[in-house]
Design an enzyme around this catalytic site. Structure first.
Site, PDB file in Angstrom:
ATOM      1  N   GLU A 143       2.723  14.926 -21.688  1.00  0.00           N
ATOM      2  CA  GLU A 143       2.303  16.085 -22.484  1.00  0.00           C
ATOM      3  C   GLU A 143       2.654  15.867 -23.954  1.00  0.00           C
ATOM      4  O   GLU A 143       3.616  15.153 -24.276  1.00  0.00           O
ATOM      5  CB  GLU A 143       3.022  17.337 -21.946  1.00  0.00           C
ATOM      6  CG  GLU A 143       2.693  18.605 -22.711  1.00  0.00           C
ATOM      7  CD  GLU A 143       3.150  19.871 -21.982  1.00  0.00           C
ATOM      8  OE1 GLU A 143       3.963  19.765 -21.050  1.00  0.00           O
ATOM      9  OE2 GLU A 143       2.689  20.966 -22.358  1.00  0.00           O
ATOM     10  N   ASN A 179      -4.224  25.534 -16.668  1.00  0.00           N
ATOM     11  CA  ASN A 179      -2.838  25.172 -16.380  1.00  0.00           C
ATOM     12  C   ASN A 179      -1.989  26.424 -16.428  1.00  0.00           C
ATOM     13  O   ASN A 179      -2.066  27.196 -17.398  1.00  0.00           O
ATOM     14  CB  ASN A 179      -2.312  24.181 -17.441  1.00  0.00           C
ATOM     15  CG  ASN A 179      -0.795  24.051 -17.373  1.00  0.00           C
ATOM     16  OD1 ASN A 179      -0.267  23.405 -16.471  1.00  0.00           O
ATOM     17  ND2 ASN A 179      -0.076  24.685 -18.304  1.00  0.00           N
ATOM     18  N   GLU A 180      -1.235  26.652 -15.392  1.00  0.00           N
ATOM     19  CA  GLU A 180      -0.298  27.783 -15.352  1.00  0.00           C
ATOM     20  C   GLU A 180      -0.948  29.033 -15.944  1.00  0.00           C
ATOM     21  O   GLU A 180      -0.414  29.657 -16.876  1.00  0.00           O
ATOM     22  CB  GLU A 180       1.023  27.413 -16.039  1.00  0.00           C
ATOM     23  CG  GLU A 180       1.691  26.245 -15.340  1.00  0.00           C
ATOM     24  CD  GLU A 180       3.170  26.048 -15.655  1.00  0.00           C
ATOM     25  OE1 GLU A 180       3.686  26.682 -16.571  1.00  0.00           O
ATOM     26  OE2 GLU A 180       3.801  25.232 -14.937  1.00  0.00           O
ATOM     27  N   TYR A 205       9.855  23.294 -10.342  1.00  0.00           N
ATOM     28  CA  TYR A 205      10.906  22.484 -10.964  1.00  0.00           C
ATOM     29  C   TYR A 205      12.242  22.720 -10.271  1.00  0.00           C
ATOM     30  O   TYR A 205      12.555  23.840  -9.858  1.00  0.00           O
ATOM     31  CB  TYR A 205      11.032  22.837 -12.458  1.00  0.00           C
ATOM     32  CG  TYR A 205       9.891  22.253 -13.283  1.00  0.00           C
ATOM     33  CD1 TYR A 205       9.961  20.946 -13.758  1.00  0.00           C
ATOM     34  CD2 TYR A 205       8.750  22.991 -13.569  1.00  0.00           C
ATOM     35  CE1 TYR A 205       8.928  20.393 -14.508  1.00  0.00           C
ATOM     36  CE2 TYR A 205       7.712  22.449 -14.323  1.00  0.00           C
ATOM     37  CZ  TYR A 205       7.807  21.148 -14.782  1.00  0.00           C
ATOM     38  OH  TYR A 205       6.793  20.595 -15.516  1.00  0.00           O
ATOM     39  N   GLU A 247       3.081  19.229 -11.222  1.00  0.00           N
ATOM     40  CA  GLU A 247       4.276  19.228 -12.089  1.00  0.00           C
ATOM     41  C   GLU A 247       5.480  19.421 -11.184  1.00  0.00           C
ATOM     42  O   GLU A 247       5.582  20.450 -10.490  1.00  0.00           O
ATOM     43  CB  GLU A 247       4.228  20.357 -13.130  1.00  0.00           C
ATOM     44  CG  GLU A 247       3.295  20.074 -14.289  1.00  0.00           C
ATOM     45  CD  GLU A 247       3.395  21.108 -15.410  1.00  0.00           C
ATOM     46  OE1 GLU A 247       4.511  21.636 -15.646  1.00  0.00           O
ATOM     47  OE2 GLU A 247       2.359  21.375 -16.032  1.00  0.00           O
ATOM     48  N   GLN A 288       8.498  14.291 -16.818  1.00  0.00           N
ATOM     49  CA  GLN A 288       7.304  13.683 -17.353  1.00  0.00           C
ATOM     50  C   GLN A 288       7.515  12.187 -17.537  1.00  0.00           C
ATOM     51  O   GLN A 288       8.586  11.684 -17.220  1.00  0.00           O
ATOM     52  CB  GLN A 288       6.955  14.344 -18.669  1.00  0.00           C
ATOM     53  CG  GLN A 288       6.639  15.843 -18.519  1.00  0.00           C
ATOM     54  CD  GLN A 288       5.987  16.464 -19.751  1.00  0.00           C
ATOM     55  OE1 GLN A 288       5.676  15.802 -20.726  1.00  0.00           O
ATOM     56  NE2 GLN A 288       5.780  17.781 -19.698  1.00  0.00           N
TER      57      GLN A 288
HETATM   58  O1  AHR Z   1       6.558  20.238 -18.190  1.00  0.00           O
HETATM   59  C1  AHR Z   1       6.908  21.222 -19.115  1.00  0.00           C
HETATM   60  C2  AHR Z   1       6.130  22.531 -18.934  1.00  0.00           C
HETATM   61  O2  AHR Z   1       6.426  23.075 -17.700  1.00  0.00           O
HETATM   62  C3  AHR Z   1       4.627  22.423 -18.922  1.00  0.00           C
HETATM   63  O3  AHR Z   1       4.076  22.398 -20.198  1.00  0.00           O
HETATM   64  C4  AHR Z   1       4.224  23.663 -18.212  1.00  0.00           C
HETATM   65  O4  AHR Z   1       2.989  23.519 -17.551  1.00  0.00           O
HETATM   66  C5  AHR Z   1       5.389  23.922 -17.273  1.00  0.00           C
HETATM   67  O5  AHR Z   1       5.805  25.229 -17.324  1.00  0.00           O
END
Ligand code: AHR
Length: 521
Positions: free
Chosen positions: A53, A200-201, A267, A325, A374
């Site tokens: 990103e 995205n999101e 995450y 992600e 990432q």
């Molecule tokens: O990876 C960092 C961020 O996490 C991304 O930009 C977003 O899609 C997610 O919330």
């Protein structure tokens, strides 16, 4: 006493309670049967995908230094990073975001670089975005490292027309104005466009939408994404935030027939109470070693529950579930810009990666892509750079050890795991994943989550003869937060591992906090 049996479906019924009652130093033991006679789904190589990103030093400095840089480069891409990524056989890269994609206008990133507009990266630190790295630079980079491109398009501040034009610009092989513009900008032939993300999101930085609204908007926007028949991308619908199963229910009910893939983001954080307090990347207590690994294993339940909803609307499993992600997210490092999401990467991160990839192997029938967040210098990075220096992280090394699982055939593993307990946190001490590689050999990944005790693992293969040798590699270190630095780049790296073969059994004595990958010849 409870028992864990891991099969193709990771049937976790219970634990065998042996930790806690024993002295800290005594190794636990377990037996594993690999069912070579019950092969499962193909483990798509795309679950080894990555995410890059426009965030912090993820693109600028991490991948792109420009042709005039003192840092050795090929057409602007830093050579050390490109070489490292080639070795990793990265199958697919998602770009340009993330939240950055939700405000990205692709036309600002084409044409002469000095004429491209300078924008503000509103999401990540408010820094200037020069648009130097745009469509041509990304797609050429993907070709350079031998990866497929996954373009994530703007459904937040962008329009359906803009999205449609981007797909045409990349793929048109005729004389349309957009194809001519691409040629004028230096690319004669269309690029391959295997994957196209719509949004995205959209529940958050992508527009703060309600799913009922997004389901309709997705149907609308994807309608106009067109490409020649031999270069038609898989359309990926932006999906749920972690365990928001309602989002998946509504998206699948309203829009299943318009999507080829559906994405979920999750995450792993050591502490989960408050987003502002995630825990540090280094110098953490054992309690956070344990909670992090346990939270990583939550991906198993998470993906199963999303898959079960998808099964209702798509029983043939036409639609892929993309975990596009995932990875660890810690507190900002002291002294660094908190908007850049730079974090150290330790042995703990490599175990998170191993456990997550094992989960993805077990759910390979539905999960067909994953993109670790990432690639360089951001979150659970593969690679860290500091001007002309570059280091490979423990996560990079783990991905390297797991290369034989790309496009391999999943083989169920049946075993009873001892438990690893720290305070109230309890998780399996041992995790196992096996597959028959494209090379015809059986590869077995063994994880010991316990930082205090070794694990003696005896493995039998049901349904395959093999009296040949066994080779192995291990990733471990003295400290839970062992990591590589620019001064000491090789603190954590794979080493040769010796397993013994006794008759039809293979015995592996894993050190505490380690991952071993064995190959049976
Ligand atoms: O990876 C960092 C961020 O996490 C991304 O930009 C977003 O899609 C997610 O919330």
């Amino acid at each position: 006493m409870r028992t864990i049996i891991a099969t193709a479906m990771w049937v976790a019924t219970s634990f065998l309670g042996v930790a806690g009652a024993h002295a800290q130093s005594s190794a636990v033991s377990t037996s594993v049967t690999i069912r070579a006679d019950q092969p499962g789904a193909t483990i798509s190589r795309n679950i080894y995908g990555q995410f890059a990103e426009h965030l912090g030093a993820g693109i600028y400095e991490g991948i792109w230094v420009g042709e005039d840089s003192q840092i050795p480069n090929t057409r602007g891409y830093r050579n050390d990073v490109v070489e490292a990524l080639k070795k990793l056989k990265v199958p697919v890269v998602r770009w340009p975001g993330g939240c950055f994609a939700d405000e990205y206008h692709w036309r600002e990133g084409i044409g002469p670089r000095e004429q491209r507009p300078i924008k503000v990266n509103t999401h990540w630190g408010g820094v200037e975005e020069p648009n130097t790295f745009g469509t041509h630079e990304f797609l050429d980079f993907a070709e350079l490292i031998g990866a497929d491109a996954y373009v994530s398009a703007n459904a937040g501040s962008g329009t359906a027309q803009e999205m449609a034009d981007w797909a045409e610009y990349i793929t048109a092989d005729n004389n349309s104005s957009l194809a001519q513009l691409r040629r004028k900008n230096g690319r004669e032939k269309p690029w391959r466009l295997p994957f196209f993300g719509v949004g995205n999101e959209t529940w958050g930085c992508g527009g703060n939408m309600r799913v009922e609204y997004w389901a309709d908007l997705y149907r609308h926007m994807q309608t106009f994404v067109k490409a020649p028949a031999d270069n038609r991308p898989i359309k990926v619908a932006s999906g749920a935030n972690g365990d928001d199963y309602h989002w998946t229910e509504v998206m699948l009910a309203q829009a299943a027939k318009f999507m080829d893939a559906y994405s979920v983001h999750y995450y792993t954080r050591p502490r989960q109470e408050k987003w502002e307090d995630k825990g540090p990347s280094t110098g953490f207590p054992e309690a956070e070693w344990a909670s992090t690994l346990k939270n990583a294993l939550f991906a198993d339940e998470l993906l199963k529950r999303h898959s079960a909803i998808m099964d209702k609307y798509d029983p043939q499993k036409r639609i892929g579930l993309y975990f596009d992600e995932w990875g660890t997210w810690y507190d900002p490092e002291p002294g660094r810009n908190p908007g850049f999401l730079w974090q150290q990467n330790t042995l703990r991160d490599s175990l998170v990666a191993a456990l997550t990839l094992n989960v993805l192997h077990r759910q390979a029938d539905r999960v067909r892509m994953a993109n670790i967040a990432q690639m360089v210098n951001v979150l659970q990075a593969m690679i860290l750079t500091d001007r002309q220096k570059m280091i490979l992280t423990p996560t990079y090394h783990l991905f390297g050890m797991y290369i034989p699982f790309q496009d391999a055939t999943f083989l169920p593993a049946e075993f009873k795991s001892p438990e690893y307990r720290n305070g109230d946190t309890v998780l399996p001490a041992v995790d196992v994943s096996a597959a028959r590689g494209k090379d015809g050999k059986i590869h077995i990944a063994l994880v010991n989550t316990d930082p205090n005790r070794g694990a003696a693992i005896t493995t039998k293969i049901a349904g395959a003869k093999g009296k040949g040798g066994v080779t192995g590699r291990v990733l471990t270190a003295a400290a839970m937060d062992a990591h590589n630095t620019f001064d000491k780049p090789n603190v954590v790296q794979p080493a040769a591992f010796k397993a013994q073969r006794k008759g039809d059994e293979v015995i592996a004595n894993l050190p505490p906090k380690s991952v071993v990958v064995l190959t049976l010849e």
